[in-house]
Design an enzyme around this catalytic site. Structure first.
Site, PDB file in Angstrom:
ATOM      1  N   ASP B  11       1.738   7.104  -6.006  1.00 30.24           N
ATOM      2  CA  ASP B  11       1.036   6.222  -5.080  1.00 30.24           C
ATOM      3  C   ASP B  11       1.086   6.922  -3.735  1.00 30.24           C
ATOM      4  OD1 ASP B  11       0.647   4.280  -7.008  1.00 30.24           O
ATOM      5  OD2 ASP B  11       2.486   3.223  -6.525  1.00 30.24           O
ATOM      6  N   ASP B 130      -4.711  -5.219 -11.880  1.00 27.57           N
ATOM      7  CA  ASP B 130      -3.473  -5.768 -11.343  1.00 27.57           C
ATOM      8  C   ASP B 130      -3.517  -7.268 -11.595  1.00 27.57           C
ATOM      9  OD1 ASP B 130      -2.898  -3.250 -10.295  1.00 27.57           O
ATOM     10  OD2 ASP B 130      -3.797  -3.718  -8.350  1.00 27.57           O
TER      11      ASP B 130
END
Lengths: 195, 250
Positions: B11, B130
């Protein structure tokens, strides 16, 4: 030694360039006919969808050039499929180097499509596909496959046995991505370059 | 036999690898180029690079960084963050990405998936989802997990498959950063309902969690970030452990 990578709109060209660079080779990326014809080795990479990719090749005239090449040509993934007669992917007429039609995997319980990930290669003979290749795990990612034919030099088994690599005269092809298959994949590229 | 994949995820924010806890409180975990090359050498099966701030900031994925990472990688490489149309994808592939991952933009305009698949092929398109449990129902969230939607996880996952995506990267926001294990029940349901590969993400803390994701959750791949970045679990060690558990591992 001049290695050319065929340039066209869709493809993971950059990954192939980086793999060659890791082997100390600086390839030429081009769609120019003379440049391609004068190369010692030609690599025809592919990530994409068959019909739109064939269209890009047709716009550049590459669909007619590639089957006439005389030096060793390596088709990768979609590149290999487009070297066949036809693909079931959007009913696409392909270049016809290998006399076979590309088929779609039919998903079975527990065996998903696309076939995505590392799987074992079973070479049918020694040579560029197996020489100095110790670990035969290669990275595959595809929803369509080339059935096993006379020109198959390595198979892989997923849902059914299919062609992991083909060879006919000066035309070489892999369904897996040697440029993404770790050190062993790089060895196969090296074997091709050293042909 | 097709092997289960172990995927470290970078990330990235402002060129550095970061990892949040439940998507906030981000801390620095190192240089992404260095980490990517290290993971490939250690036997990672694939690498995912998500520009986690791209959507929020309206920024495009930092292509130069993609290029630097890709140069050192001989394994597959997925890039995501801020992809909102077909034109965004080709430059990423040319920078060295093998697949791209879309999230918020696909929720906003699901036809985007069809367009990407038509242009680049299913195998190139990963849809990241998500989700979090809200009143007993798994709801899809967008924009790095900050915006709830009305989409239900499993029906959205089925739609994503029907539109031709090659793979789903499912992150449980309830599990992400907790180190209490993956959302195995949700993974199991998704695996049973879908026929495309599923990457489990969010919650890895110990090696058993990966085993659970592959066995109970029937995931095809498992993704983790901080436990690898902070060297709490080594990839070779994890792969040996899973082999001993009879998981098909490269």
């Amino acid at each position: 030694m001049k290695t050319v990578i065929i340039k066209y709109n869709a493809g993971n060209t950059q990954s192939v360039i980086y793999a060659l660079e890791r082997l100390g080779i600086t390839p030429v990326l081009t769609s120019n006919f003379e440049e391609i014809q004068s190369a010692d080795k030609v690599i025809f990479p592919g990530v994409g969808e068959a019909s739109s990719t064939m269209r890009h090749l047709q716009e550049l005239g590459l669909d007619r050039l590639i089957p006439t090449l005389q030096q060793p040509v390596l088709g990768i993934c979609l590149g290999m499929q487009l070297m066949c007669d036809h693909s079931e992917e959007n009913d696409t007429q392909c270049m016809g180097v290998f006399n076979i039609s590309v088929k779609k995997f039919r998903s079975k319980k527990g065996e998903k499509v696309p076939h995505m990930g590392w799987n074992n290669l079973t070479p049918k003979n020694s040579g560029w596909i197996s020489q100095n290749v110790v670990d035969r795990h290669m990275y595959f990612v595809h929803s369509y496959y080339v059935p096993v034919i006379e020109e198959t030099v390595a198979t892989c088994d997923y849902i059914l046995p299919f062609s992991a690599a083909l060879q006919k005269n000066n035309f070489y092809a892999t369904q897996f991505h040697p440029e993404k298959s770790g050190k062993q994949g790089e060895q196969i590229i090296k074997n091709f370059i050293e042909l | 036999m097709l092997k289960k994949r172990i995927i470290p995820c970078l990330d990235v924010k402002n060129g550095r690898t970061v990892k949040g806890i439940n998507f906030v409180n981000i801390r620095d975990a190192g240089d992404p180029v260095e980490l990517g090359a290290l993971y490939a050498e250690q036997g990672a099966d694939e690498l995912v690079f998500l520009d986690i701030t791209a959507t929020n900031d309206g920024r495009k994925t930092f292509k130069e960084l993609v290029k630097d990472i890709a140069k050192h990688l001989n394994i597959p490489f997925t890039v995501g963050g801020g992809i909102s149309n077909v034109e965004d994808v080709a430059p990423l592939l040319y920078a060295g990405a093998d697949k791209v991952s879309v999230n918020s933009a696909a929720v906003r305009r699901p036809e985007l998936i069809d367009e990407l698949v038509q242009e680049f092929g299913s195998q190139c398109i990963v849809v990241a989802i998500d989700a979090r449990m809200v009143d007993g129902q798994w709801l899809v969230h967008t924009h790095g997990g900050s915006k709830p939607t009305e989409k239900e996880l499993f029906s959205w996952a089925e739609e994503v498959e029907q539109r031709g995506a090659g793979e789903i990267l499912f992150t449980s926001m309830d599990h992400d950063g907790t180190r209490q294990g993956f959302a195995v029940e949700a993974l199991k349901e998704m695996s049973e309902r879908l026929s495309i590969p599923i990457i489990a993400s969010g919650g890895a803390g110990v090696m058993e969690h990966f085993n659970d994701a592959f066995t109970v959750g029937q995931a095809d791949a498992a993704l983790a970030a901080s436990i690898f970045h902070f060297k709490e679990i080594g990839i070779p060690e994890l792969k040996n452990y899973l082999k001993q558990k009879n998981i098909a591992i490269r």
